[in-house]
Design an enzyme around this catalytic site. Structure first.
Site, PDB file in Angstrom:
ATOM      1  N   ASN A 192       0.864  -1.135   0.197  1.00  0.00           N
ATOM      2  CA  ASN A 192      -0.123  -0.196   0.070  1.00  0.00           C
ATOM      3  C   ASN A 192       0.837   1.206   0.141  1.00  0.00           C
ATOM      4  OD1 ASN A 192      -2.657   0.810  -0.354  1.00  0.00           O
ATOM      5  ND2 ASN A 192      -2.734   1.639   2.062  1.00  0.00           N
ATOM      6  N   ASP A 217      -5.996   8.019   6.112  1.00  0.00           N
ATOM      7  CA  ASP A 217      -5.342   7.265   5.199  1.00  0.00           C
ATOM      8  C   ASP A 217      -3.949   7.943   4.699  1.00  0.00           C
ATOM      9  OD1 ASP A 217      -4.756   6.209   2.459  1.00  0.00           O
ATOM     10  OD2 ASP A 217      -6.798   6.220   1.907  1.00  0.00           O
ATOM     11  N   GLU A 251      -8.069  -6.278  -0.719  1.00  0.00           N
ATOM     12  CA  GLU A 251      -9.501  -6.003  -0.071  1.00  0.00           C
ATOM     13  C   GLU A 251     -10.679  -6.949  -0.862  1.00  0.00           C
ATOM     14  OE1 GLU A 251      -9.405  -1.349   0.962  1.00  0.00           O
ATOM     15  OE2 GLU A 251      -8.771  -1.987  -0.927  1.00  0.00           O
TER      16      GLU A 251
END
Length: 299
Positions: free
Chosen positions: A103, A204, A121
């Site tokens: 990520n 985030d 996900e």
């Protein structure tokens, strides 16, 4: 602050726009579309974005001292030659896991590339827990794993004195700090410096400004928030016209503009009709503070 301006500069329609990085040499904004599998470069002069397709989810991009870029691609650290559209693998992580991917990632002040993984996900922010780890790619191309049991490895940055490493594991709803040793790249003494409130939703991507304050994009919160890491207080909230704000960086000639990426994955037709700019790249002006230029990977 009435002087804050927000403009959608690239109606990119990214599925998951992420990892904005200002490339000063090119005078352009780099970013990725993770599930769209492309690395993009947007020029404020042409107001167009070029995109290079890749063969796996691409989650972060960073400058490279020797020229061109490094990226995190699937579970690989890789090199990207822009003109040739050539991607070469540097090394792979999480070899024992079948369904993880990198990520967010960022380069530290000594030129090391930090990036973490997460499970693929099922739906946005729905995934098998504790499958991720945080890694560093060193300039000699060796890799160190710092810790595992991560849910969604996300925003990261360093304090202005380089003694603190800031990090977000999204599903902890916390912005954490570690003691940082710039000589070795080692981290320790983890603590939470800010817990997100309900309406802020999921932390985030993140960046730091020249006053040492952190800016955090709030996924599903439709905003970026400015935090004081010393006091743990929120200083400012800037709301955007899209819910799925994913990351932020400073850029422009003097790093006084903020660029915010966003996502459209997981939104149905009705939601998208209300937020037609979802997946776009936004420029925020008038914040009254500048950012820190990105560090290039030294390898």
């Amino acid at each position: 602050m009435s002087s804050v301006g927000i403009e959608c500069v690239a109606k990119a329609g990214c599925r998951i726009g992420e990892s904005p990085v200002w490339d000063e040499k090119e005078g352009a904004l780099l970013y990725v579309d993770i599930t769209g599998r492309k690395v993009c470069r947007w020029s404020p002069v042409t107001r167009q974005a070029q995109a290079i397709p890749v063969d796996a989810p691409v989650s972060s991009v960073a400058l490279r001292k020797s020229g061109d870029y490094v990226i995190t691609l699937g579970t690989r650290f890789a090199a990207l030659k822009w003109k040739e559209e050539l991607v070469t693998t540097i090394t792979q992580v999480d070899k024992d896991k079948a369904n993880t991917r990198f990520n967010d990632g960022k380069v530290d002040p000594a030129g090391r590339y930090f990036a973490g993984t997460m499970a693929e996900e099922i739906r946005p922010a729905v995934l098998e827990r504790h499958q991720g780890s945080l890694y560093t790619l060193f300039p000699d191309l060796s890799v160190v794993k710092h810790f595992d049991q991560v849910d969604i490895s996300n925003g990261l940055d360093w304090s202005l004195d380089h003694k603190t490493f800031f990090y977000i594991d999204s599903l902890s709803y916390s912005v954490d700090a570690f003691d940082y040793d710039l000589q070795t790249g080692k981290i320790g003494n983890r603590r939470s410096i800010y817990k997100l409130e309900k309406e802020e939703s999921i932390p985030d991507g993140m960046c730091i400004d020249i006053e040492g304050k952190l800016w955090v994009a709030c996924y599903d919160g439709g905003r970026v928030i400015r935090l004081d890491p010393e006091t743990g207080k929120r200083l400012q909230t800037v709301k955007l016209p899209v819910d799925k704000t994913t990351s932020c960086c400073f850029g422009g000639k003097d790093y006084s503009e903020m660029y915010v990426t966003s996502a459209s994955d997981g939104m149905d037709k009705e939601w998208l009709s209300r937020q037609p700019q979802a997946g776009g790249i936004f420029k925020i002006t008038g914040l009254g503070v500048k950012g820190v230029p990105p560090y290039p990977f030294a390898g």
